[in-house]
Every structure is written in C-alpha cells, then in structure tokens.
Design a protein around this motif. Sequence first.
Motif, PDB file in Angstrom:
ATOM      1  N   ALA A  11       0.858  -1.184   0.000  1.00 18.90           N
ATOM      2  CA  ALA A  11       0.000   0.000   0.000  1.00 18.90           C
ATOM      3  C   ALA A  11       0.893   1.232   0.000  1.00 18.90           C
ATOM      4  CB  ALA A  11      -0.907  -0.001   1.227  1.00 18.90           C
ATOM      5  N   PRO A  12       0.316   2.402  -0.264  1.00 21.93           N
ATOM      6  CA  PRO A  12       1.103   3.631  -0.087  1.00 21.93           C
ATOM      7  C   PRO A  12       1.578   3.754   1.359  1.00 21.93           C
ATOM      8  CG  PRO A  12      -0.919   4.075  -1.312  1.00 21.93           C
ATOM      9  CD  PRO A  12      -1.042   2.675  -0.793  1.00 21.93           C
ATOM     10  N   LEU A  13       2.729   4.361   1.549  1.00 21.62           N
ATOM     11  CA  LEU A  13       3.228   4.610   2.899  1.00 21.62           C
ATOM     12  C   LEU A  13       2.448   5.768   3.514  1.00 21.62           C
ATOM     13  CD1 LEU A  13       7.117   4.363   2.471  1.00 21.62           C
ATOM     14  CD2 LEU A  13       5.463   2.556   2.968  1.00 21.62           C
ATOM     15  N   THR A  14       2.069   5.615   4.764  1.00 21.91           N
ATOM     16  CA  THR A  14       1.364   6.664   5.490  1.00 21.91           C
ATOM     17  C   THR A  14       2.330   7.324   6.462  1.00 21.91           C
ATOM     18  OG1 THR A  14      -0.782   5.566   5.311  1.00 21.91           O
ATOM     19  CG2 THR A  14      -0.521   7.192   7.066  1.00 21.91           C
ATOM     20  N   PHE A  15       2.556   8.614   6.271  1.00 22.40           N
ATOM     21  CA  PHE A  15       3.421   9.388   7.161  1.00 22.40           C
ATOM     22  C   PHE A  15       2.539  10.100   8.175  1.00 22.40           C
ATOM     23  CE2 PHE A  15       5.764   8.697   3.355  1.00 22.40           C
ATOM     24  CZ  PHE A  15       7.108   8.680   3.698  1.00 22.40           C
ATOM     25  N   GLY A  16       2.880   9.961   9.443  1.00 23.52           N
ATOM     26  CA  GLY A  16       2.072  10.596  10.472  1.00 23.52           C
ATOM     27  C   GLY A  16       2.843  10.742  11.764  1.00 23.52           C
ATOM     28  N   ARG A  17       2.101  10.990  12.854  1.00 26.47           N
ATOM     29  CA  ARG A  17       2.735  11.218  14.148  1.00 26.47           C
ATOM     30  C   ARG A  17       1.957  10.545  15.268  1.00 26.47           C
ATOM     31  NH1 ARG A  17       6.722  15.092  14.181  1.00 26.47           N
ATOM     32  NH2 ARG A  17       7.029  16.043  12.133  1.00 26.47           N
ATOM     33  N   PHE A  18       2.703   9.990  16.197  1.00 27.60           N
ATOM     34  CA  PHE A  18       2.182   9.528  17.469  1.00 27.60           C
ATOM     35  C   PHE A  18       2.627  10.536  18.515  1.00 27.60           C
ATOM     36  CE2 PHE A  18       1.675   4.761  16.591  1.00 27.60           C
ATOM     37  CZ  PHE A  18       0.309   4.803  16.815  1.00 27.60           C
ATOM     38  N   ASP A  19       1.699  11.257  19.099  1.00 27.88           N
ATOM     39  CA  ASP A  19       2.032  12.255  20.125  1.00 27.88           C
ATOM     40  C   ASP A  19       3.136  13.192  19.657  1.00 27.88           C
ATOM     41  OD1 ASP A  19       0.153  11.080  21.793  1.00 27.88           O
ATOM     42  OD2 ASP A  19       1.633   9.760  22.728  1.00 27.88           O
ATOM     43  N   GLY A  20       3.091  13.576  18.379  1.00 31.27           N
ATOM     44  CA  GLY A  20       4.064  14.514  17.841  1.00 31.27           C
ATOM     45  C   GLY A  20       5.324  13.879  17.308  1.00 31.27           C
ATOM     46  N   ASN A  21       5.491  12.569  17.460  1.00 25.91           N
ATOM     47  CA  ASN A  21       6.700  11.893  17.009  1.00 25.91           C
ATOM     48  C   ASN A  21       6.458  11.196  15.672  1.00 25.91           C
ATOM     49  OD1 ASN A  21       8.406  12.352  19.448  1.00 25.91           O
ATOM     50  ND2 ASN A  21       6.738  11.219  20.418  1.00 25.91           N
ATOM     51  N   PRO A  22       7.427  11.304  14.741  1.00 21.78           N
ATOM     52  CA  PRO A  22       7.194  10.820  13.379  1.00 21.78           C
ATOM     53  C   PRO A  22       7.200   9.300  13.270  1.00 21.78           C
ATOM     54  CG  PRO A  22       9.460  11.565  13.613  1.00 21.78           C
ATOM     55  CD  PRO A  22       8.766  11.924  14.899  1.00 21.78           C
ATOM     56  N   VAL A  23       6.256   8.777  12.495  1.00 21.35           N
ATOM     57  CA  VAL A  23       6.201   7.357  12.174  1.00 21.35           C
ATOM     58  C   VAL A  23       5.819   7.208  10.705  1.00 21.35           C
ATOM     59  CG1 VAL A  23       5.562   6.647  14.517  1.00 21.35           C
ATOM     60  CG2 VAL A  23       3.776   7.114  12.841  1.00 21.35           C
ATOM     61  N   VAL A  24       6.175   6.065  10.146  1.00 19.98           N
ATOM     62  CA  VAL A  24       5.732   5.695   8.798  1.00 19.98           C
ATOM     63  C   VAL A  24       5.019   4.361   8.917  1.00 19.98           C
ATOM     64  CG1 VAL A  24       6.402   5.202   6.428  1.00 19.98           C
ATOM     65  CG2 VAL A  24       7.701   6.873   7.751  1.00 19.98           C
ATOM     66  N   PHE A  25       3.772   4.321   8.483  1.00 22.94           N
ATOM     67  CA  PHE A  25       2.943   3.130   8.656  1.00 22.94           C
ATOM     68  C   PHE A  25       2.682   2.466   7.305  1.00 22.94           C
ATOM     69  CE2 PHE A  25      -1.358   1.210   8.852  1.00 22.94           C
ATOM     70  CZ  PHE A  25      -1.073   0.189   9.744  1.00 22.94           C
ATOM     71  N   LEU A  26       2.767   1.131   7.292  1.00 21.05           N
ATOM     72  CA  LEU A  26       2.484   0.356   6.081  1.00 21.05           C
ATOM     73  C   LEU A  26       1.646  -0.862   6.457  1.00 21.05           C
ATOM     74  CD1 LEU A  26       2.913  -0.324   3.074  1.00 21.05           C
ATOM     75  CD2 LEU A  26       5.037  -1.472   3.732  1.00 21.05           C
ATOM     76  N   PRO A  27       0.409  -0.972   5.929  1.00 23.71           N
ATOM     77  CA  PRO A  27      -0.392  -2.171   6.193  1.00 23.71           C
ATOM     78  C   PRO A  27       0.125  -3.342   5.356  1.00 23.71           C
ATOM     79  CG  PRO A  27      -1.601  -0.677   4.757  1.00 23.71           C
ATOM     80  CD  PRO A  27      -0.322   0.021   5.131  1.00 23.71           C
ATOM     81  N   ARG A  28       0.619  -4.351   6.005  1.00 23.63           N
ATOM     82  CA  ARG A  28       1.281  -5.472   5.339  1.00 23.63           C
ATOM     83  C   ARG A  28       0.366  -6.173   4.329  1.00 23.63           C
ATOM     84  NH1 ARG A  28       2.260  -8.164   9.661  1.00 23.63           N
ATOM     85  NH2 ARG A  28       4.437  -7.579  10.103  1.00 23.63           N
ATOM     86  N   HIS A  29      -0.912  -6.292   4.680  1.00 23.48           N
ATOM     87  CA  HIS A  29      -1.844  -7.037   3.829  1.00 23.48           C
ATOM     88  C   HIS A  29      -2.638  -6.138   2.875  1.00 23.48           C
ATOM     89  CE1 HIS A  29      -1.133 -10.797   5.977  1.00 23.48           C
ATOM     90  NE2 HIS A  29      -1.198 -10.097   7.099  1.00 23.48           N
ATOM     91  N   GLY A  30      -2.177  -4.882   2.720  1.00 26.33           N
ATOM     92  CA  GLY A  30      -2.864  -3.959   1.837  1.00 26.33           C
ATOM     93  C   GLY A  30      -3.894  -3.133   2.583  1.00 26.33           C
ATOM     94  N   ALA A  31      -4.282  -2.020   1.973  1.00 28.13           N
ATOM     95  CA  ALA A  31      -5.213  -1.100   2.620  1.00 28.13           C
ATOM     96  C   ALA A  31      -6.550  -1.759   2.933  1.00 28.13           C
ATOM     97  CB  ALA A  31      -5.421   0.124   1.735  1.00 28.13           C
ATOM     98  N   GLY A  32      -6.971  -2.695   2.093  1.00 29.64           N
ATOM     99  CA  GLY A  32      -8.239  -3.378   2.316  1.00 29.64           C
ATOM    100  C   GLY A  32      -8.095  -4.791   2.819  1.00 29.64           C
ATOM    101  N   HIS A  33      -6.910  -5.131   3.311  1.00 27.41           N
ATOM    102  CA  HIS A  33      -6.605  -6.476   3.807  1.00 27.41           C
ATOM    103  C   HIS A  33      -6.940  -7.535   2.752  1.00 27.41           C
ATOM    104  CE1 HIS A  33      -5.369  -8.980   7.194  1.00 27.41           C
ATOM    105  NE2 HIS A  33      -6.219  -9.875   6.710  1.00 27.41           N
ATOM    106  N   THR A  34      -6.343  -7.376   1.578  1.00 27.38           N
ATOM    107  CA  THR A  34      -6.630  -8.277   0.458  1.00 27.38           C
ATOM    108  C   THR A  34      -5.465  -9.190   0.098  1.00 27.38           C
ATOM    109  OG1 THR A  34      -5.932  -6.540  -1.089  1.00 27.38           O
ATOM    110  CG2 THR A  34      -8.291  -6.662  -0.559  1.00 27.38           C
ATOM    111  N   LEU A  35      -4.306  -8.990   0.723  1.00 24.31           N
ATOM    112  CA  LEU A  35      -3.127  -9.775   0.374  1.00 24.31           C
ATOM    113  C   LEU A  35      -2.908 -10.891   1.392  1.00 24.31           C
ATOM    114  CD1 LEU A  35      -0.696  -6.831  -0.491  1.00 24.31           C
ATOM    115  CD2 LEU A  35      -1.897  -8.312  -2.109  1.00 24.31           C
ATOM    116  N   PRO A  36      -2.947 -12.165   0.952  1.00 27.13           N
ATOM    117  CA  PRO A  36      -2.661 -13.258   1.881  1.00 27.13           C
ATOM    118  C   PRO A  36      -1.181 -13.268   2.245  1.00 27.13           C
ATOM    119  CG  PRO A  36      -2.837 -14.106  -0.351  1.00 27.13           C
ATOM    120  CD  PRO A  36      -3.204 -12.649  -0.415  1.00 27.13           C
TER     121      PRO A  36
END
Length: 253
Positions: free
Chosen positions: A43-68
């Motif tokens: 999926a696209p990488l999601t850039f965001g923050r936890f309590d102001g701290n930077p993280v990059v989130f990636l859903p392993r199985h895809g945005a819609g959970h479609t990848l086994p």
Amino acid sequence: MAKQAQGEHTPVGIIGGSGLTRLHALKVERQEVISTPYGEPSAPLTFGRFDGNPVVFLPRHGAGHTLPPHGVNYRANLWALRHVGVERAIGMAAVGGITSVMAPGVLCVPDQIIDYTWGREHTLYEGDLENVTHIDFTEPYCAELREALLESASQVGVPIYNGGTYAATQGPRLETAAEIKRLERDGCDVVGMTGMPEAALAAELGLCYACLALNVNWAAGKGDGPITMAEIEHNLEQGMGKARKILAAVAAV
C-alpha cells in the motif's frame, strides 16, 4: 530519500498485520506511493505522528486487507521503508500461542524465529550478482529495538513477555494440531504467517527490525474446540489498545 525536520529523529516504521491496520492514535500527515526495484509495496506509505513523534505506517496485507501472507511483496515493503529514511522498523503480528505462557491477549517480543515458509521471494541478493552474499542471522531481531519495545511497555504499564521463538508458517490456512505439536517440539512458542522473509530482508537492508506480537488465539489443539474468527477479533480488539500505547512510547525514543 525523505528528509526529516531539523533536530527531529528519523521516523519509526510500523508494519501492520491482521487486524492491526488502523492506528487510531496516529495523526496522518500524508501518503506516498513508492516504486521499488521489486515492484509495488502492499500500500502507499502513510506518514504521520504519534504524540508529535514521526512514524511511517504500512499495512502489510494492503489497505483493504486483500493480500494473503504468501502474496505479500515483502521485498518491496522493506525496501520502500528504507528508501524513505526509516532506520527502525516494528513488524506487528497477530499470532497463535503454543506454549502455556502465550495465552490469548499476551503481548510478546520474540527473540528467535524458525522459517517454515516456502516459495516466497526471500532475498535481495539474487540475479546479476558480482558476489554471493551471506548475512549473519544468528540473532534475527535487533537487540536495541527489542529493548526499546520492552522498556516502552514498562513505561506505559503494559505487561509483555520478553523472548520466545516465532514459527513462520506458509498459510493462509491455519495449522493442524499435529503441525503445532511438531512446532512445539522444535522449540516454538508462537505461530504466525508473516515473520519471514520480513525479518531476513530487514537484515539485508540494514534495518533495525523487531517484532511486536499479540497472541489472539491458542494454536490448533491447544485450546478448547476449534479456532474461531470471533475469538481472534475479540482478542485483537482487546490487545490493540495496549499495543498502541507501546508504539507511541517507542516513537518518542
């Protein structure tokens, strides 16, 4: 490679697994589609923050959970995270408990892994190579990041188990009771389907990688009756609140 704001540490990469694709405490800033030499990430990488701290989130199985599990492009996922500047990556995992200490609801930070998968693209070192490359995989998880997860859990008051061997199976089916008995004889404590080749590819890329595993059911033959999705979903819902607290604390380190 993405640049960080002056004085800010590099973001922690978080790879979400089954039921772990939504991080409600994450303040999303942007998404980015990354092209890699190994194809498209889940999926696209999601850039965001936890309590102001930077993280990059990636859903392993895809945005819609479609990848086994066997269909995940692990090489592209890990390469993309490294490409945008991630140096530490946490692989979230929903697992089944094999040994008695790994009851449903227990969080653990494994320290070893056994690979039972097959047919997956498991290395970056293939094709037109100048030299054959072997990586040391004696300790499959980054000791520094494991310690950060354990310390963060202590800081936020979340009980967590230190150690354990993760059995990485092929999936997408769950295991038979006889297979679980075999895994237990092999010394495995939990069983999941995505731990490999993710951990090995992270090592090849020089990523500091660790697993944060949530036991969501007893493995086959270890509980009373068959494994149900209702049980798994209940334990995911109960455990994710605790996992989010740990992730937020790690992002601040």
